[in-house]
Design a protein around this motif. Sequence first.
Motif, PDB file in Angstrom:
ATOM      1  N   LEU A 245     -25.320  49.963  43.123  1.00 16.44           N
ATOM      2  CA  LEU A 245     -25.509  51.257  42.452  1.00 16.44           C
ATOM      3  C   LEU A 245     -24.168  51.970  42.361  1.00 16.44           C
ATOM      4  CD1 LEU A 245     -28.519  50.681  43.319  1.00 16.44           C
ATOM      5  CD2 LEU A 245     -28.756  53.158  43.573  1.00 16.44           C
ATOM      6  N   SER A 246     -23.674  52.185  41.158  1.00 13.24           N
ATOM      7  CA  SER A 246     -22.454  52.959  40.952  1.00 13.24           C
ATOM      8  C   SER A 246     -22.845  54.398  40.654  1.00 13.24           C
ATOM      9  CB  SER A 246     -21.651  52.371  39.791  1.00 13.24           C
ATOM     10  OG  SER A 246     -20.371  52.963  39.722  1.00 13.24           O
ATOM     11  N   LEU A 247     -22.257  55.349  41.380  1.00 16.34           N
ATOM     12  CA  LEU A 247     -22.665  56.749  41.326  1.00 16.34           C
ATOM     13  C   LEU A 247     -21.594  57.599  40.649  1.00 16.34           C
ATOM     14  CD1 LEU A 247     -23.943  56.944  45.008  1.00 16.34           C
ATOM     15  CD2 LEU A 247     -25.341  56.611  42.950  1.00 16.34           C
ATOM     16  N   HIS A 248     -22.010  58.359  39.646  1.00 18.81           N
ATOM     17  CA  HIS A 248     -21.075  59.182  38.880  1.00 18.81           C
ATOM     18  C   HIS A 248     -21.683  60.542  38.568  1.00 18.81           C
ATOM     19  CE1 HIS A 248     -17.967  56.113  37.967  1.00 18.81           C
ATOM     20  NE2 HIS A 248     -18.971  55.289  38.201  1.00 18.81           N
ATOM     21  N   ALA A 249     -20.812  61.469  38.171  1.00 19.62           N
ATOM     22  CA  ALA A 249     -21.242  62.789  37.706  1.00 19.62           C
ATOM     23  C   ALA A 249     -20.212  63.228  36.677  1.00 19.62           C
ATOM     24  CB  ALA A 249     -21.334  63.789  38.850  1.00 19.62           C
ATOM     25  N   ASP A 250     -20.405  62.833  35.444  1.00 16.35           N
ATOM     26  CA  ASP A 250     -19.395  63.012  34.406  1.00 16.35           C
ATOM     27  C   ASP A 250     -19.424  64.415  33.819  1.00 16.35           C
ATOM     28  OD1 ASP A 250     -17.304  62.275  32.804  1.00 16.35           O
ATOM     29  OD2 ASP A 250     -18.251  60.466  32.083  1.00 16.35           O
ATOM     30  N   ALA A 251     -18.587  64.639  32.864  1.00 14.02           N
ATOM     31  CA  ALA A 251     -18.563  65.889  32.110  1.00 14.02           C
ATOM     32  C   ALA A 251     -18.406  65.538  30.640  1.00 14.02           C
ATOM     33  CB  ALA A 251     -17.401  66.768  32.562  1.00 14.02           C
ATOM     34  N   ILE A 252     -19.043  66.305  29.774  1.00 13.49           N
ATOM     35  CA  ILE A 252     -18.898  66.088  28.336  1.00 13.49           C
ATOM     36  C   ILE A 252     -18.196  67.298  27.731  1.00 13.49           C
ATOM     37  CG2 ILE A 252     -20.912  64.588  28.202  1.00 13.49           C
ATOM     38  CD1 ILE A 252     -22.477  66.929  27.047  1.00 13.49           C
ATOM     39  N   GLU A 253     -17.416  67.034  26.712  1.00 11.71           N
ATOM     40  CA  GLU A 253     -16.623  68.097  26.085  1.00 11.71           C
ATOM     41  C   GLU A 253     -17.409  68.863  25.036  1.00 11.71           C
ATOM     42  OE1 GLU A 253     -13.803  68.906  27.334  1.00 11.71           O
ATOM     43  OE2 GLU A 253     -13.867  67.214  28.732  1.00 11.71           O
ATOM     44  N   GLU A 254     -18.406  68.231  24.440  1.00 10.98           N
ATOM     45  CA  GLU A 254     -19.190  68.875  23.380  1.00 10.98           C
ATOM     46  C   GLU A 254     -20.670  68.800  23.718  1.00 10.98           C
ATOM     47  OE1 GLU A 254     -18.275  67.140  19.649  1.00 10.98           O
ATOM     48  OE2 GLU A 254     -16.120  67.557  19.769  1.00 10.98           O
ATOM     49  N   GLY A 255     -21.395  69.865  23.409  1.00 11.04           N
ATOM     50  CA  GLY A 255     -22.825  69.892  23.643  1.00 11.04           C
ATOM     51  C   GLY A 255     -23.150  70.154  25.107  1.00 11.04           C
ATOM     52  N   THR A 261     -29.175  60.303  34.594  1.00 13.08           N
ATOM     53  CA  THR A 261     -29.294  59.209  33.634  1.00 13.08           C
ATOM     54  C   THR A 261     -28.974  57.905  34.359  1.00 13.08           C
ATOM     55  OG1 THR A 261     -28.455  60.689  31.903  1.00 13.08           O
ATOM     56  CG2 THR A 261     -28.533  58.355  31.391  1.00 13.08           C
ATOM     57  N   VAL A 262     -29.704  56.846  34.051  1.00 12.19           N
ATOM     58  CA  VAL A 262     -29.465  55.551  34.680  1.00 12.19           C
ATOM     59  C   VAL A 262     -29.104  54.543  33.593  1.00 12.19           C
ATOM     60  CG1 VAL A 262     -30.390  53.739  36.166  1.00 12.19           C
ATOM     61  CG2 VAL A 262     -31.138  56.109  36.490  1.00 12.19           C
ATOM     62  N   TYR A 263     -27.957  53.889  33.779  1.00 16.03           N
ATOM     63  CA  TYR A 263     -27.430  52.936  32.805  1.00 16.03           C
ATOM     64  C   TYR A 263     -27.559  51.502  33.303  1.00 16.03           C
ATOM     65  CZ  TYR A 263     -25.071  56.656  30.169  1.00 16.03           C
ATOM     66  OH  TYR A 263     -24.787  57.756  29.403  1.00 16.03           O
ATOM     67  N   THR A 264     -27.898  50.606  32.382  1.00 16.49           N
ATOM     68  CA  THR A 264     -27.781  49.178  32.624  1.00 16.49           C
ATOM     69  C   THR A 264     -26.733  48.621  31.662  1.00 16.49           C
ATOM     70  OG1 THR A 264     -29.641  48.769  31.124  1.00 16.49           O
ATOM     71  CG2 THR A 264     -30.121  48.865  33.495  1.00 16.49           C
ATOM     72  N   LEU A 265     -26.334  47.385  31.889  1.00 19.10           N
ATOM     73  CA  LEU A 265     -25.245  46.794  31.115  1.00 19.10           C
ATOM     74  C   LEU A 265     -25.683  46.389  29.717  1.00 19.10           C
ATOM     75  CD1 LEU A 265     -22.327  45.583  31.009  1.00 19.10           C
ATOM     76  CD2 LEU A 265     -23.363  43.450  31.823  1.00 19.10           C
ATOM     77  N   ALA A 266     -24.859  46.681  28.739  1.00 23.67           N
ATOM     78  CA  ALA A 266     -25.009  46.151  27.382  1.00 23.67           C
ATOM     79  C   ALA A 266     -23.619  46.081  26.780  1.00 23.67           C
ATOM     80  CB  ALA A 266     -25.916  47.032  26.539  1.00 23.67           C
ATOM     81  N   LEU A 355     -25.683  51.958  36.850  1.00 28.00           N
ATOM     82  CA  LEU A 355     -24.793  53.105  37.025  1.00 28.00           C
ATOM     83  C   LEU A 355     -25.646  54.357  36.885  1.00 28.00           C
ATOM     84  CD1 LEU A 355     -21.222  53.676  35.789  1.00 28.00           C
ATOM     85  CD2 LEU A 355     -22.936  55.428  35.318  1.00 28.00           C
ATOM     86  N   VAL A 356     -25.617  55.223  37.906  1.00 28.60           N
ATOM     87  CA  VAL A 356     -26.417  56.438  37.919  1.00 28.60           C
ATOM     88  C   VAL A 356     -25.500  57.639  37.683  1.00 28.60           C
ATOM     89  CG1 VAL A 356     -28.024  57.875  39.225  1.00 28.60           C
ATOM     90  CG2 VAL A 356     -28.022  55.392  39.557  1.00 28.60           C
ATOM     91  N   GLU A 357     -25.711  58.308  36.554  1.00 26.87           N
ATOM     92  CA  GLU A 357     -25.068  59.610  36.343  1.00 26.87           C
ATOM     93  C   GLU A 357     -25.972  60.629  37.024  1.00 26.87           C
ATOM     94  OE1 GLU A 357     -22.289  60.605  35.054  1.00 26.87           O
ATOM     95  OE2 GLU A 357     -21.526  58.856  33.968  1.00 26.87           O
TER      96      GLU A 357
END
Length: 403
Positions: A245-255, A261-266, A355-357
């Motif tokens: 489990l990769s743990l993140h807490a990102d930021a977005i510039e717009e919106g 959110t939970v991501y799998t590979l694609a 990957l868990v945001e």
Amino acid sequence: MIRIVAALLVCLALAPMAGAQQMGGQAQFVAGEVRDRFMGRGTDLTLTLSQGVPWRAFTLTDPPRLVVDFREVDWTGADADAMDRSDAVTALRMGPFREGWSRLVAELDGPMVLDRAGMRVTESTGSAALEVALSPASLTDMAARSGALRDPAWDLPAPAAVAPPRRDPAAPLRVVLDPGHGGIDPGAERAGHTEAALMLAFARDLRDMLRRAGFDAVLTREEDVFVSLEARVAMAHQLRADLFLSLHADAIEEGVAHGATVYTLAEDASDAASAALAERHDRDDLLAGLDLSGSDDRVANVLMDLARLDNAPRSLALAQHLVAGIRGAVGQVHKRPLRQAGFSVLKAADIPSVLVEVGFLSTEEDLRNLQDPAWRARMAAGLRDGIAAWAVEDAALARLRRQ
């Protein structure tokens, strides 16, 4: 493609060798400055060190930045704010990069390319002066001329003659928790808080909760240090992890983005936002997942593709259980909680990986939650419950999978 890289064993080729100080011990920072040239036609970085060291310099995009790696530098006394006298450099930071190595990163306000880089050693004192010159460029030109020369062994364990021993099938489920970023790479930053620090605190909470529930939980980093993507996945394989489990807490510039959110590979991201996140998180691609010693590239690729084909449904099932667990524990998730992206850290072929945001630093409510121990405990409980539910289902389906 122009890449200016100093050889790690035969650097200082620009310097006369007679009388030069031997490269031993740790170099000390003496002085440094980043300054724009007259009329804005370029930017120069100058550093003075107590002795010459192996080094390399290159640029990276997304965001545009200059990276200089050293074998190793003590940055005591270096004041990034005082050193940065350039309008073209928006942030300057330096510190440990990996064991025995240090890194300096200069974030740029626009695309630039390396014109030249060189280190000279003063014969009489052994002190070294590094000069790096940057010039403005187009995005296309910078992209074409950016990137470090690929060194697969840069941050990987030493090759082993045999794979790690298999674990006892009756042993507790081993979960490797990967708090994103760290050290010279703080991740997203908001209001004095960094993604690296917040995720390390949360990963410790989650590790302790998983251990109390009977799981075997391990962190890829225990402190604020840089760990490359390759090393994170390599650690999971060395430990014979059952889950990653990769743990993140990102930021977005717009919106506005809110909730986990939970991501799998694609290979292709599920939407534009996912693609943008993957670009920001990833710095290199990698091969990982199987013991492929003795196999040629074609065989290795086929074996990894087969392993990922079997493993992808397990990762998706894990993501679904995690989303359900989070929703039950904290009451809400992102409006589109299941997504896919090409995160390199998820490319282990034989370990279910997500990957868990956990939230978004750019959203005030999420930032407050990430600082709240009670909220973090509920989020950790949701992830624990999701892992437990997945483990039961995965064990029931184990007989149906190809071996």
